[in-house]
Design an enzyme around this catalytic site. Structure first.
Site, mmCIF file in Angstrom:
data_model
loop_
_atom_site.group_PDB
_atom_site.id
_atom_site.type_symbol
_atom_site.label_atom_id
_atom_site.label_comp_id
_atom_site.label_asym_id
_atom_site.label_seq_id
_atom_site.Cartn_x
_atom_site.Cartn_y
_atom_site.Cartn_z
ATOM 1 C CE LYS A 143 58.340 -33.280 18.173
ATOM 2 N NZ LYS A 143 58.475 -31.821 17.615
ATOM 3 C CE1 TYR B 78 38.337 -31.434 42.182
ATOM 4 C CE2 TYR B 78 36.188 -31.756 43.167
ATOM 5 C CZ TYR B 78 36.685 -30.989 42.371
ATOM 6 O OH TYR B 78 36.410 -29.710 41.768
#
Length: 752
Positions: A97, A42
């Site tokens: 999925k 970060y």
């Protein structure tokens, strides 16, 4: 051939609830342990790749997950066969999925459910998310909106957009059709093809078939109002109109006369005996309505023995299963950073699937399905768990993408690419699937010894309802009924066979066998009666010994050593008898077996050689080619230690025996498992990382397994009991119902 895999409401809800809600999680792929890690991940370190991407957007594929990330997008307006359930209710399907993308092609995926039925709103939302993803998979969006949404997104986005309900079905259908016509000797350009069902999947099927050479007026499309012909106005739209034929035919019955091919994505019973009888010689029937086809294979073959039949169901040959297509289409498209998935890429996928079905089927696939699979009328489409799919289909898709100019990053070394695809496959999932398929073919009567434990009962119920075989539960009838009812699966009581000393007619013969074995070991007949009639482990072992079951699973309620001692009253399962415990660790896409984890306390070098041989046999029965490492704290003689000497000597014992598997040692675990470290010892006889570790003693085996389970997040299967005359598998006190089921499957497959 009817399906016997019964999934109950309780099973489905429990699967999605435990161990944590849903089917997906997010894991960091980079270190996140130190302050430096966080500063790189970060602020301030993250600013550097941000600036690089701003300067050159293509580097987003290098510095972010974009290149291997697909969005599964739906609004829930056409969920499976359930209709318009809405966005929120579609989430389990979309999560599923996403899981399939990961499982079959190592594609990361995030499901996104959009709460709107406005095509413009969906188009805008997906378009705005474009920078995040490398591809978009549209799912369960009703027609005709799905056509509008896909077309607009394909025009306005520079990443692949693919509506799987349309094109996934079309690709697998095309693959099967290529092979069916190959068998019958027909050419696609000469065939009369009838499609029944002009929804999303049907339109996509006929479009792809035409792209492959079928002639427009040879393709008759039907919907609920009959044939779609030029000049028809009722129930028409622009997508149907594109396939209106110049014909005098008006009904499906008329269209079927003389037809070579029927493609059905409609409703149960749409094809009658009369229709099928009127078709041309060697008719090809793709009856893909779910859950019940337009005509079943049994019905079709009774009328036309010369028919080639495919359905959408897994309990019949020739299943049209979309999982054969979309993971590999996206894998190939992502790997060339494609701007789109075009017809050429879809056709390449279909051709690759068709060609794969014509090749010899690997032994491990045939073994998994319990029968020999070979190209022919009942095998025109590969099985979803064929391990060759991952390195066969994506390269074909990638080549087509490169040839048609949609690749941003063409692949230069195709051989290297294929090898990298092989490495993406998770062998653990394939191994377990293979075991389950073999067990289903075996149909073993499995004895579950501990019917007073709800985990065991859940495993027994799942074993039977999954069509794996007959579950025999040892327990008291009232107790079993109460526990099942308390768990919300009381209806399963009638399905299980409950066995105990009180209701068996074989107790006397059980006791006679036990007395014969124990009479010179300090047991009298009253001792034997107590063991046979009151101890479930002994009673279950006696059932197995008499052939009243084909396999035994026990040990979930008592310590393994105690249970093994009780089994020893009926079977020869001691170290002296050649018994060995092998534990499988499944972690981070790898399978490693550790032995001996159960029987030998402090084995000699000869014992270690025996253990290695047993473990190698277990590895082979799991579909692995064994590479055995004798592990220690020393490597090839250094540092010198009395405790390491036997590990050094054990390979020499195998040398003298002429063992037929790879082995070497002694070596440390990092040498055994890390190929880079192993390269420092060029004389090492292992051709790759070890998959079987033989450890110095049972205590070191136990420590290793439990450490990996607790800190390495490994899935533990075992200890697998090897070297006993009958299939017996022991669970642990910490086993879940799924763990117990896995052990039952191993017993059914006679692993060990």
């Amino acid at each position: 051939m009817a399906g016997n895999n019964k999934i109950t409401r309780e099973d489905a809800l429990a699967y999605h609830l435990e161990p944590t809600p849903g089917k997906l999680t997010v894991n960091a792929s980079t270190p996140m342990s130190t302050q430096r890690d966080l500063s790189l991940a970060y602020s301030p370190g993250v600013a550097v790749p941000c600036e690089a991407i701003a300067e050159n957007p293509e580097t987003a594929y290098d510095y972010t997950t974009k290149g291997n990330l697909v969005a599964v997008v739906s609004n829930g307006s056409a969920v499976l066969g359930l209709g318009n359930l809405g966005a929120l209710a579609s989430k389990p399907v979309m999560e599923g999925k996403s899981v399939l993308f990961k499982r079959f092609a190592d594609v990361n995926s995030i499901d996104i459910e959009l709460d709107t039925e406005d095509p413009s709103a969906i188009i805008q939302a997906v378009k705005l998310m474009g920078p995040t993803f490398g591809g978009i998979n549209l799912e369960d969006i009703k027609a005709p909106e799905c056509f509008i949404i896909e077309q607009r997104l394909k025009e306005e986005m520079d990443i692949p957009v693919f509506h799987d309900d349309q094109h996934g079905t079309a690709v697998i259908t095309a693959a099967g059709l290529l092979n069916a016509l190959h068998i019958t000797g027909k050419k696609i350009e000469d065939c009369r093809i009838v499609l029944n069902g002009a929804g999303a999947a049907g339109i996509a099927c006929i479009e792809l078939v035409k792209a492959m050479g079928a002639k427009h007026d040879n393709c008759i499309v039907c919907d609920t109002k009959g044939v779609i012909y030029q000049g028809r106005t009722e129930g028409m739209n622009q997508w149907k109109s594109a396939h209106a034929a110049r014909t005098d035919l008006r009904t499906l019955t008329e269209a079927m006369k003389g037809a070579d091919v029927f493609l059905g994505v409609s409703v149960k019973g749409a094809v009658t005996a009369e229709m099928l009888q009127s078709m041309a010689d060697d008719p090809v029937i793709f009856a893909m309505a779910n859950p019940d086809p337009e005509i079943t294979p049994e019905e079709a073959h009774a009328i036309r023995p010369d028919a080639i039949v495919a359905t959408g169901r897994s309990d019949y040959p020739n299943q049209v299963n979309n999982v054969l297509g979309f993971p590999y289409l996206f894998r190939g498209a992502l790997d060339i950073r494609a701007r789109a998935i075009n017809d050429e890429m879809k056709i390449a996928c279909a051709q690759a699937l068709a060609e794969l079905a014509r090749e010899d089927v690997p032994d491990e696939v045939a073994l998994a399905y319990g029968r020999k699979l070979s190209f022919g009328r009942d095998y025109i489409i590969p099985t979803p768990f064929d391990p060759r799919l991952i390195h066969t289909v994506p390269p074909a898709v990638a080549r087509a993408g490169m040839d048609t100019g949609v690749a941003r990053k063409p692949i230069v070394d195709m051989a290297g690419y294929e090898q990298s695809l092989r490495a993406r496959m998770d062998p653990t999932a394939s191994m377990l699937q293979g075991m389950f398929a073999r067990a289903k073919g075996t149909q073993a009567r499995m004895i579950f010894a501990e019917g007073d434990d709800i985990r065991v009962l859940r495993a027994a119920v799942t074993y039977q309802r999954s069509g794996l075989g007959k579950a025999l539960v040892v327990g008291r009838e009232d107790d079993v009924r109460e526990r099942l009812e308390a768990a919300g699966i009381g209806d399963a009581y009638r399905e299980l066979e409950i066995v105990n000393a009180r209701n068996t007619r074989h107790l006397d013969s059980y006791k006679e066998l036990l007395y014969t074995r124990l009479q010179r070991k300090g047991y009298d007949r009253s001792d034997v009666h107590r063991l046979a009639a009151r101890d479930r482990h002994v009673f279950s072992s006696l059932m197995l010994a008499h052939g009243h079951g084909d396999g035994l699973v026990t040990g979930a309620t008592r310590k393994s050593a105690h249970v093994l001692g009780l089994i020893n009253t009926v079977f020869d399962a001691t170290a002296e008898d050649g018994a060995v415990g092998v534990t499988a660790l499944l972690v981070k896409g790898r399978i490693v077996l550790i032995a001996d984890t159960l029987v030998h306390e402090w084995p000699s070098q000869t014992d270690l050689a025996d253990i290695a041989t047993r473990a190698a046999g277990t590895a082979r029965s799991l579909g692995l080619e064994p590479r055995v490492a004798f592990v220690s704290f020393s490597t090839f003689g250094y540092p010198v230690s009395e405790r390491a000497t036997k590990m050094h000597e054990a390979p020499r014992v195998l040398d003298e025996r002429g063992a037929d598997f790879e082995y070497d040692g002694e070596m440390t675990v990092d040498v055994a498992l890390d190929p880079d470290i192993m390269e420092q010892y060029p004389f090492c006889r292992l051709t790759g990382p070890a998959n079987v570790l033989v450890v110095p003693a049972r205590h070191s085996a136990s420590i290793s397994v439990k450490l990996m389970q607790q800190l390495g997040d490994a899935t533990v299967i075992g200890p697998i009991l090897s070297g006993v005359g009958k299939p017996i598998q022991l669970c642990s006190a910490t086993s879940t119902a799924n763990d117990i089921l896995n052990m039952a499957v191993l017993a059914a497959c006679k692993v060990g």
